[in-house]
Design a protein around this motif. Structure first.
Motif, PDB file in Angstrom:
ATOM      1  N   PRO B  65       0.825  -1.222   0.000  1.00  0.00           N
ATOM      2  CA  PRO B  65       0.000   0.000   0.000  1.00  0.00           C
ATOM      3  C   PRO B  65       0.854   1.264   0.000  1.00  0.00           C
ATOM      4  CG  PRO B  65      -0.094  -1.094   2.137  1.00  0.00           C
ATOM      5  CD  PRO B  65       0.635  -2.007   1.222  1.00  0.00           C
ATOM      6  N   MET B  66       0.366   2.240  -0.747  1.00  0.00           N
ATOM      7  CA  MET B  66       1.031   3.544  -0.744  1.00  0.00           C
ATOM      8  C   MET B  66       0.577   4.282   0.510  1.00  0.00           C
ATOM      9  SD  MET B  66       0.416   4.572  -4.717  1.00  0.00           S
ATOM     10  CE  MET B  66      -1.031   3.585  -5.036  1.00  0.00           C
ATOM     11  N   LYS B  67       1.527   4.782   1.235  1.00  0.00           N
ATOM     12  CA  LYS B  67       1.194   5.401   2.522  1.00  0.00           C
ATOM     13  C   LYS B  67       1.064   6.917   2.370  1.00  0.00           C
ATOM     14  CE  LYS B  67       3.405   1.811   5.297  1.00  0.00           C
ATOM     15  NZ  LYS B  67       2.195   1.146   5.744  1.00  0.00           N
ATOM     16  N   SER B 114      -5.077  -3.849  -7.740  1.00  0.00           N
ATOM     17  CA  SER B 114      -3.944  -4.106  -6.851  1.00  0.00           C
ATOM     18  C   SER B 114      -3.485  -2.865  -6.085  1.00  0.00           C
ATOM     19  CB  SER B 114      -2.774  -4.676  -7.661  1.00  0.00           C
ATOM     20  OG  SER B 114      -2.418  -3.777  -8.672  1.00  0.00           O
ATOM     21  N   ALA B 115      -3.662  -1.692  -6.667  1.00  0.00           N
ATOM     22  CA  ALA B 115      -3.165  -0.478  -5.992  1.00  0.00           C
ATOM     23  C   ALA B 115      -4.001  -0.187  -4.746  1.00  0.00           C
ATOM     24  CB  ALA B 115      -3.223   0.710  -6.944  1.00  0.00           C
ATOM     25  N   GLU B 116      -3.280   0.189  -3.713  1.00  0.00           N
ATOM     26  CA  GLU B 116      -3.966   0.426  -2.443  1.00  0.00           C
ATOM     27  C   GLU B 116      -3.327   1.609  -1.730  1.00  0.00           C
ATOM     28  OE1 GLU B 116      -5.567  -2.225   1.302  1.00  0.00           O
ATOM     29  OE2 GLU B 116      -3.762  -2.866   0.273  1.00  0.00           O
ATOM     30  N   ILE B 117      -4.152   2.397  -1.085  1.00  0.00           N
ATOM     31  CA  ILE B 117      -3.683   3.564  -0.329  1.00  0.00           C
ATOM     32  C   ILE B 117      -4.003   3.341   1.142  1.00  0.00           C
ATOM     33  CG2 ILE B 117      -4.132   6.010   0.138  1.00  0.00           C
ATOM     34  CD1 ILE B 117      -2.762   6.028  -2.411  1.00  0.00           C
ATOM     35  N   GLU B 118      -3.046   3.657   1.964  1.00  0.00           N
ATOM     36  CA  GLU B 118      -3.283   3.606   3.409  1.00  0.00           C
ATOM     37  C   GLU B 118      -3.171   5.019   3.964  1.00  0.00           C
ATOM     38  OE1 GLU B 118      -1.761   0.425   6.411  1.00  0.00           O
ATOM     39  OE2 GLU B 118      -0.417   2.150   6.560  1.00  0.00           O
ATOM     40  N   LEU B 119      -4.245   5.467   4.555  1.00  0.00           N
ATOM     41  CA  LEU B 119      -4.268   6.824   5.123  1.00  0.00           C
ATOM     42  C   LEU B 119      -3.900   6.765   6.594  1.00  0.00           C
ATOM     43  CD1 LEU B 119      -7.594   8.298   3.662  1.00  0.00           C
ATOM     44  CD2 LEU B 119      -5.281   8.946   3.034  1.00  0.00           C
ATOM     45  N   ASP B 120      -2.874   7.512   6.924  1.00  0.00           N
ATOM     46  CA  ASP B 120      -2.422   7.562   8.316  1.00  0.00           C
ATOM     47  C   ASP B 120      -2.633   8.998   8.794  1.00  0.00           C
ATOM     48  OD1 ASP B 120      -1.227   7.248  10.709  1.00  0.00           O
ATOM     49  OD2 ASP B 120       0.803   6.884   9.954  1.00  0.00           O
ATOM     50  N   SER B 138      -8.440   9.075  -5.135  1.00  0.00           N
ATOM     51  CA  SER B 138      -9.429   8.208  -5.792  1.00  0.00           C
ATOM     52  C   SER B 138      -9.469   8.429  -7.298  1.00  0.00           C
ATOM     53  CB  SER B 138     -10.829   8.449  -5.242  1.00  0.00           C
ATOM     54  OG  SER B 138     -10.913   8.033  -3.926  1.00  0.00           O
ATOM     55  N   GLY B 139      -9.279   9.651  -7.717  1.00  0.00           N
ATOM     56  CA  GLY B 139      -9.363   9.919  -9.152  1.00  0.00           C
ATOM     57  C   GLY B 139      -9.501  11.392  -9.422  1.00  0.00           C
ATOM     58  N   TYR B 140      -9.921  11.675 -10.622  1.00  0.00           N
ATOM     59  CA  TYR B 140     -10.124  13.071 -11.015  1.00  0.00           C
ATOM     60  C   TYR B 140     -11.155  13.119 -12.129  1.00  0.00           C
ATOM     61  CZ  TYR B 140      -6.833  11.755 -14.723  1.00  0.00           C
ATOM     62  OH  TYR B 140      -6.214  11.115 -15.752  1.00  0.00           O
ATOM     63  N   LEU B 149      -8.311   6.326 -10.065  1.00  0.00           N
ATOM     64  CA  LEU B 149      -6.888   6.049  -9.874  1.00  0.00           C
ATOM     65  C   LEU B 149      -6.704   4.875  -8.910  1.00  0.00           C
ATOM     66  CD1 LEU B 149      -5.530   9.699  -9.496  1.00  0.00           C
ATOM     67  CD2 LEU B 149      -5.299   8.205 -11.482  1.00  0.00           C
ATOM     68  N   VAL B 150      -7.262   5.006  -7.728  1.00  0.00           N
ATOM     69  CA  VAL B 150      -7.127   3.963  -6.704  1.00  0.00           C
ATOM     70  C   VAL B 150      -8.512   3.711  -6.111  1.00  0.00           C
ATOM     71  CG1 VAL B 150      -6.072   3.350  -4.499  1.00  0.00           C
ATOM     72  CG2 VAL B 150      -4.763   4.654  -6.169  1.00  0.00           C
ATOM     73  N   GLU B 151      -8.874   2.458  -6.027  1.00  0.00           N
ATOM     74  CA  GLU B 151     -10.190   2.131  -5.448  1.00  0.00           C
ATOM     75  C   GLU B 151     -10.090   1.577  -4.038  1.00  0.00           C
ATOM     76  OE1 GLU B 151     -12.152  -0.387  -8.284  1.00  0.00           O
ATOM     77  OE2 GLU B 151     -12.975   1.340  -9.343  1.00  0.00           O
ATOM     78  N   LYS B 152      -8.950   0.987  -3.739  1.00  0.00           N
ATOM     79  CA  LYS B 152      -8.794   0.411  -2.398  1.00  0.00           C
ATOM     80  C   LYS B 152      -8.147   1.445  -1.484  1.00  0.00           C
ATOM     81  CE  LYS B 152      -8.203  -4.420  -3.699  1.00  0.00           C
ATOM     82  NZ  LYS B 152      -7.220  -5.525  -3.736  1.00  0.00           N
ATOM     83  N   ILE B 153      -8.913   1.872  -0.526  1.00  0.00           N
ATOM     84  CA  ILE B 153      -8.398   2.855   0.437  1.00  0.00           C
ATOM     85  C   ILE B 153      -8.707   2.335   1.839  1.00  0.00           C
ATOM     86  CG2 ILE B 153      -8.573   5.233   1.239  1.00  0.00           C
ATOM     87  CD1 ILE B 153      -9.625   5.903  -1.611  1.00  0.00           C
TER      88      ILE B 153
END
Lengths: 153, 161
Positions: B65-67, B114-120, B138-140, B149-153
């Motif tokens: 995940p992208m942090k 597969s792309a995932e974002i983790e919000l800290d 999420s997108g634009y 852009l990313v659906e998994k958050i």
């Protein structure tokens, strides 16, 4: 001086156009009436987002939680603290699981948090729901009319 | 057979319109008083891990995940955004561009899965900045169309208040 003689019938105005207009107004209000007011709360001001789009279809099983800036939660018109929510969530889960033990897993928790609410409280709220057994969450936002500039890519 | 001769033509039949108009006006007043212009609302799906995560084999095709780290000031306002190790100031547009640089401007279904974002986020951060961050990653909107852009958050474990 001359006077008109004889009885004259009272003249009636043509009401048709007015009735037409009133009918059209009634139809407009009926169509535009928001029947989903149970899911909104005036004390919660949602943040706006250009990507917030209404869901494609209705969610069959949903529980809406309103998180106010004070950190209090509203569920079904009842206001409580986040730890106090647990009792009602367990009740909701029991009601959902009457027909099927795993039905609560299909339920979606809709979180309507105020713009000024603390993010930590939102996370506490999610944690509370997770501990009861709910898995699906959506964060609700107000649809933004003005479009932000795109990335330019 | 006797045929009646009408005298003076047809008689006009008058329907009593007054009660109907009364009811219609009452309906109109009711709808006008209860009418509220409600702005439409939309949802962001969150992938939230359970409190007790199930142990399983890690999918090698799954990207880490992208942090995204959101730091709050003492008043809850946004103080800083970090994407991985990079500081982005408080500009969500830069955050979006950073995500685009990783997943591409128009990611295909494989990347989206597969792309995932983790919000800290800091505990006291105002929730509106979280939604802004989710919107940015999420997108634009391009030519009236939403580009995802990313659906998994997901949220990182909460920081103590």
């Amino acid at each position: 001086m001359r006077f008109k003689s004889g009885y004259t019938l009272p003249k009636e105005g043509d009401m048709t156009s007015m009735i037409d207009m009133v009918f059209q107004l009634v139809c407009f209000f009926m169509v535009a009436l928001n029947f989903s007011e149970a899911e909104v709360n005036e004390r919660v001001h949602l943040p706006s987002s250009e990507l917030a789009r209404p869901p494609d279809g209705p969610m069959p099983l949903r529980i809406t939680l309103h998180l106010m800036p004070t950190g209090r939660v509203i569920l079904g018109g009842e206001e409580m603290s986040i730890p106090g929510l647990r009792r009602l969530l367990i009740l909701e889960k029991q009601v959902l699981d009457v027909s099927d033990k795993q039905r609560h897993r299909e339920a979606t928790i809709i979180i309507r948090a105020d713009t000024a609410a603390m993010t930590g409280r939102v996370q506490e709220l999610i944690r509370q729901c997770q501990e009861v057994g709910f898995e699906k969450f959506v964060l609700r936002a107000r649809q933004e009319e003005t479009r932000l500039p795109s990335t330019g890519t | 057979m006797k045929i009646r001769h009408s005298q003076g033509g047809f008689e006009e039949i008058r329907l009593p319109m007054t009660p109907m108009i009364d009811i219609i006006f009452q309906l109109l007043v009711f709808f006008a008083l209860t009418f509220k212009i409600a702005s439409s609302e939309g949802d962001f799906n969150m992938k939230m891990p359970l409190a007790a995560p199930s142990a399983g084999p890690v999918d090698p095709s799954q990207l880490p995940p992208m942090k995204v780290r959101l730091t709050a000031g003492p008043d809850g306002e946004l103080a800083a955004i970090r994407f991985g190790d990079r500081a982005l100031g408080t500009d969500f547009q830069r955050l979006r561009q950073s995500v685009v640089a990783v997943v591409g401007a128009n990611p295909g279904p494989g990347i989206l899965e597969s792309a995932e974002i983790e919000l800290d986020c800091d505990y006291q951060l105002k929730y509106e900045f979280v939604i802004e961050a989710i919107t940015a990653v999420s997108g634009y909107v391009k030519d009236g169309q939403v580009v995802r852009l990313v659906e998994k958050i997901k949220f990182a474990p909460p920081r103590t208040g």
